[in-house]
Design a protein around this motif. Structure first.
Motif, PDB file in Angstrom:
ATOM      1  N   ILE A 122       0.848  -1.206   0.000  1.00 26.01           N
ATOM      2  CA  ILE A 122       0.000   0.000   0.000  1.00 26.01           C
ATOM      3  C   ILE A 122       0.880   1.251   0.000  1.00 26.01           C
ATOM      4  O   ILE A 122       0.590   2.229  -0.690  1.00 26.01           O
ATOM      5  N   ALA A 233      -5.956  -1.943  -5.133  1.00 28.91           N
ATOM      6  CA  ALA A 233      -6.230  -2.866  -4.029  1.00 28.91           C
ATOM      7  C   ALA A 233      -6.065  -4.320  -4.484  1.00 28.91           C
ATOM      8  O   ALA A 233      -5.552  -5.162  -3.752  1.00 28.91           O
ATOM      9  N   SER A 237      -3.700  -7.188  -2.976  1.00 28.52           N
ATOM     10  CA  SER A 237      -4.299  -8.449  -2.521  1.00 28.52           C
ATOM     11  C   SER A 237      -3.606  -9.647  -3.177  1.00 28.52           C
ATOM     12  O   SER A 237      -3.245 -10.615  -2.515  1.00 28.52           O
TER      13      SER A 237
END
Lengths: 263, 259
Positions: A122, A233, A237
């Motif tokens: 992130i 995202a 993931s």
């Protein structure tokens, strides 16, 4: 046919490239541990808390049940040979040499490794790592080095905890529940567990601590270079999943090689 | 006329490709010390990529990026870090460290790059935060801030070491008109006080022209020209002319025709 060769070549090149950058990542991370200015104690302690302290509950839980099942299986098997007196050494040796380091490492990979990968991933996609570089702050020094130190310190401690809890789990079932001899349990352990067994467990746990932080942090750090697209995202993931799988498999592979060298 | 002594950053024939796509096809650009240079152009043309080249975050396939005459891709990391301490950056999404409070975000460069004591750090951070009208937000986390506040914290962090040059990557993207104006106000206020050179990547045309000393248009992978806002709007370069008409309306093209 040419298309196949082209794809194969691209595939091989990608993985050679990835192996190279993972190696560079490890080199710079370790270099920044030993190179002054040294990391602040507070940042290392914070990472020990994140990787180590927060993993204590899961280690206690898995350690207890692993020891209990070893006690159960060991007692029933050893009874067949009239050797239930050796239950203590069987449980202790299994835990100290193999199950303690490996299962602790797998648990820490699932709990802390995935968190490390996602956090750094992130930071990468939200330009926080770029921001650090622009401030002339080395991400290897600021982010990676404390995590490596914490991983190397935390894993042996967690493994020791796993072993102790596991031995008492085995005792609770083998002696408390099934009626084995308490004295025989501890005396067999005392006579059969040697320094090399503890040493092997210690070496494994240190190597696994390094391996977990290395692979998970590097996967997150290079999320933008992932072959199947590493953005957003979903990219984080995917890379977290692949980091956990890669680290888990690597732990088992490394376990074999360390055992073969130290046995 | 730009003289060599006034130029702080030079991009010389910079090329960059990603896979088969060539994004930058020979970028030539000079940034003048103490002035504000705006890089405009349609989305996806590589405006932010130019900034990343100047910051040394990406290496060009070909060409040079010179900062005060030094090729930033040929110097040692230590020297590059010295250059970076003279630079502040406001990223498109502010790039605040989301696990740190506002205070810690702004204090980070001081704590890591200076030997300032904690009381000195507090003094400087409080000063920068009040310059940005952010008093009382010290203990908040980035997730608890509005878009405009995040940008202001990002600007406070960019300015905390009193940089010589500040880069702004799309400073008003995602903000409404009032918040955009607020960011521009803070830009004016801080530049007047700290006298830094600014490079702004933006597509907030024509409003952004009010800030500019020079405007550069990137199109088709090259800088079409770098001119004063007035000259830019009256440029005879067909690509610039089209851009001006598309973003500012026909009034500017009719003015150009009158001239």
């Amino acid at each position: 046919m040419l298309n196949f060769v082209e794809k194969l070549g691209a595939y091989v090149l990608y993985y050679v490239n990835e192996a190279g950058r993972m190696g560079i990542f490890l080199f710079f991370s370790l270099l920044n541990i030993i190179k002054p200015p040294y990391n602040k104690i507070a940042s290392v302690l914070k990472q020990i808390y994140v990787i180590g302290s927060l993993s204590v509950f899961v280690i206690i839980f898995t350690g207890a049940f692993t020891g209990m099942v070893l006690g159960l299986q060991g007692y029933n098997t050893l009874t067949k040979f009239g050797a239930e007196g050796l239950l203590g050494s069987a449980v202790a040796l299994s835990l100290i040499r193999e199950l303690g380091p490996v299962l602790s490492a797998l648990m820490v990979t699932g709990r802390a490794g995935s968190a490390i990968c996602a956090e750094i991933g992130i930071m990468r996609i939200s330009e926080q790592i770029d921001a650090l570089e622009c401030m002339a702050i080395d991400p290897y020094k600021f982010i990676m080095a404390p995590k490596f130190i914490a991983g190397i310190i935390s894993m042996p401690l967690l493994t020791a905890l796993f072993d102790v809890i596991g031995i008492f789990g085995g005792y609770a079932v083998g002696v408390g529940l099934l009626g084995g001899n308490a004295g025989a349990f501890f005396s067999s352990m005392q006579s059969d567990v040697e320094f090399i067994d503890v040493y092997m467990g210690f070496v494994k746990s240190v190597c696994f601590g390094l391996l977990i932080v290395w692979l998970c942090a590097a996967k997150g750090y290079y999320v933008h270079l992932e072959r199947k697209g590493g953005f957003g995202a979903e990219g984080v993931s995917n890379v977290t999943t692949s980091a956990v799988v890669l680290t888990s498999v690597s732990i088992l592979v490394m376990d074999y090689f360390i055992t073969s060298m130290l046995i | 006329m730009k003289t060599d002594s006034e130029i702080i950053i030079t991009l010389s024939d910079v090329w960059k490709s990603f896979g088969t796509q060539t994004v930058l096809k020979g970028i030539n650009l000079s940034v003048i010390d103490g002035k504000t240079t705006i890089i405009v152009g349609p989305s996806g043309q590589g405006k932010s990529l130019i900034l990343k080249h100047i910051l040394g975050l990406i290496k060009p396939d070909r060409g040079q990026v010179l900062f005060e005459g030094k090729d930033i891709n040929a110097i040692q990391k230590k020297e590059l870090n010295e250059i970076r301490t003279k630079i502040g950056v406001l990223f498109q999404n502010a790039a605040l460290f989301d696990s740190m409070t506002v205070f810690d975000n702004v204090a980070l460069p001081l704590r890591e790059k200076t030997v300032a004591s904690e009381s000195e750090v507090r003094e400087v951070v409080d000063e920068k935060l009040s310059l940005m009208d952010l008093r009382g937000s010290n203990d908040k986390y980035p997730a608890q801030l509005s878009g405009g506040m995040k940008k202001r914290v990002g600007l406070a962090r960019a300015l905390v070491l009193n940089p010589r040059i500040v880069f702004f990557d799309e400073p008003t993207t995602g903000l409404d008109v009032a918040l955009s104006n607020e960011i521009y106000r803070f830009f004016f206020k801080t530049q007047e006080k700290l006298k830094y050179t600014a490079v702004i990547v933006s597509h907030d045309v024509p409003k952004i022209f009010k800030l500019a000393d020079y405007v550069a248009l990137i199109s088709d992978g090259v800088i079409q020209d770098c001119l004063s806002p007035e000259d830019f709007q009256m440029s005879s370069n067909p690509i610039i002319k089209n851009f001006v008409e598309a973003t500012m309306g026909t009034i500017y093209s009719s003015e150009a025709m009158e001239v």
